[in-house]
Design a protein around this motif. Sequence first.
Motif, PDB file in Angstrom:
ATOM      1  N   ALA A  37      50.021 -14.154   8.541  1.00 34.30           N
ATOM      2  CA  ALA A  37      49.528 -14.452   9.888  1.00 34.30           C
ATOM      3  C   ALA A  37      48.110 -13.933  10.077  1.00 34.30           C
ATOM      4  N   THR A  38      47.846 -12.729   9.589  1.00 30.56           N
ATOM      5  CA  THR A  38      46.502 -12.172   9.701  1.00 30.56           C
ATOM      6  C   THR A  38      45.487 -13.041   8.968  1.00 30.56           C
ATOM      7  N   ASP A  39      45.867 -13.513   7.793  1.00 29.11           N
ATOM      8  CA  ASP A  39      44.988 -14.378   7.002  1.00 29.11           C
ATOM      9  C   ASP A  39      44.744 -15.707   7.723  1.00 29.11           C
ATOM     10  N   LEU A  40      45.810 -16.380   8.110  1.00 34.64           N
ATOM     11  CA  LEU A  40      45.668 -17.719   8.674  1.00 34.64           C
ATOM     12  C   LEU A  40      45.026 -17.720  10.051  1.00 34.64           C
ATOM     13  N   ALA A  41      45.188 -16.626  10.806  1.00 35.44           N
ATOM     14  CA  ALA A  41      44.691 -16.595  12.183  1.00 35.44           C
ATOM     15  C   ALA A  41      43.171 -16.687  12.271  1.00 35.44           C
ATOM     16  N   ARG A  42      42.491 -16.540  11.158  1.00 34.24           N
ATOM     17  CA  ARG A  42      41.038 -16.748  11.162  1.00 34.24           C
ATOM     18  C   ARG A  42      40.676 -18.200  11.456  1.00 34.24           C
ATOM     19  N   ASP A  43      41.565 -19.116  11.073  1.00 30.96           N
ATOM     20  CA  ASP A  43      41.232 -20.545  11.160  1.00 30.96           C
ATOM     21  C   ASP A  43      42.311 -21.397  11.817  1.00 30.96           C
ATOM     22  N   PHE A  44      43.456 -20.812  12.128  1.00 28.72           N
ATOM     23  CA  PHE A  44      44.567 -21.582  12.671  1.00 28.72           C
ATOM     24  C   PHE A  44      45.146 -20.881  13.900  1.00 28.72           C
ATOM     25  N   ARG A  45      45.788 -21.652  14.751  1.00 32.25           N
ATOM     26  CA  ARG A  45      46.613 -21.106  15.829  1.00 32.25           C
ATOM     27  C   ARG A  45      47.986 -20.822  15.226  1.00 32.25           C
ATOM     28  N   VAL A  46      48.257 -19.574  14.959  1.00 30.75           N
ATOM     29  CA  VAL A  46      49.471 -19.176  14.260  1.00 30.75           C
ATOM     30  C   VAL A  46      50.554 -18.802  15.276  1.00 30.75           C
ATOM     31  N   VAL A  47      51.698 -19.429  15.137  1.00 30.43           N
ATOM     32  CA  VAL A  47      52.857 -19.109  15.976  1.00 30.43           C
ATOM     33  C   VAL A  47      53.992 -18.711  15.045  1.00 30.43           C
TER      34      VAL A  47
END
Length: 259
Positions: A37-47
């Motif tokens: 989640a920490t990685d993806l949250a740079r570029d995505f809306r993570v749920v």
Amino acid sequence: MTEPVALHHVEEGPADAPPVLLGASLGTTHEMWDELATDLARDFRVVRFDTRGHGASPAPASSYTVEGLALDVVALADTLGIDRFAYVGLSLGGAVGQVLGINHGERLTSLVLCCTAPVFGSPETWRERAAQVRSEGVEGLVEATLERWFTPAYRKAHPDRVDWVMDMFRATPAAGYAGCCDALGEYDVSAQLAAIATPTLVVAGADDPGTPPSVGAAMVESIPGSRLEVVDDAAHIANVAQPEVFSAAVRGHLGATVT
């Protein structure tokens, strides 16, 4: 079919970025996805969410189905105003992902199926496990689960990380765990994988005894256009054992398929 439940969830990342939903394994919560989640949250809306019967989500004292768990995810997306989304699921979360791909493919932009299978063992095994948990709780399953989830080398080198995951397992409500066992006992989408039209990555842990790379390879044979990535030195909870390699595989797939 039971009505969807309102899943406990956590959102991270830009609200206007492409959405990605993360579904966890049996016996864990949304916290298992901390690194990804920490990685993806740079570029995505993570749920990321707690599956029905887990964490802070409702745990009805009833049998569940994987189809019902998938509808919970669709209902969550609807509540958040998300029309289409990428989905990453591990183990039970991967089973939910397969059902989403088969029954709700119009909602998906991309799919990552991790350490999972189109069928998990025999219905009798799951019925027995559900009965045991309803009678005795999850504690009696801890040692066997630990051995499936992490290699001996990882358990020796990272006891704190193993304890963190197994504390999640121990905290799983008996009703919720047993209900999900019922769901897995009735789950078999082996003959339906060819209906998945969403761009799909299958991820397998090289040392996973329950869903080994051979199972992932067979899934790739059935899902049109899909591909397999094997994470070395990882058993069933591959995202915790090898977070950087795992995150790179997921990010690479999402980057190529989500706009």
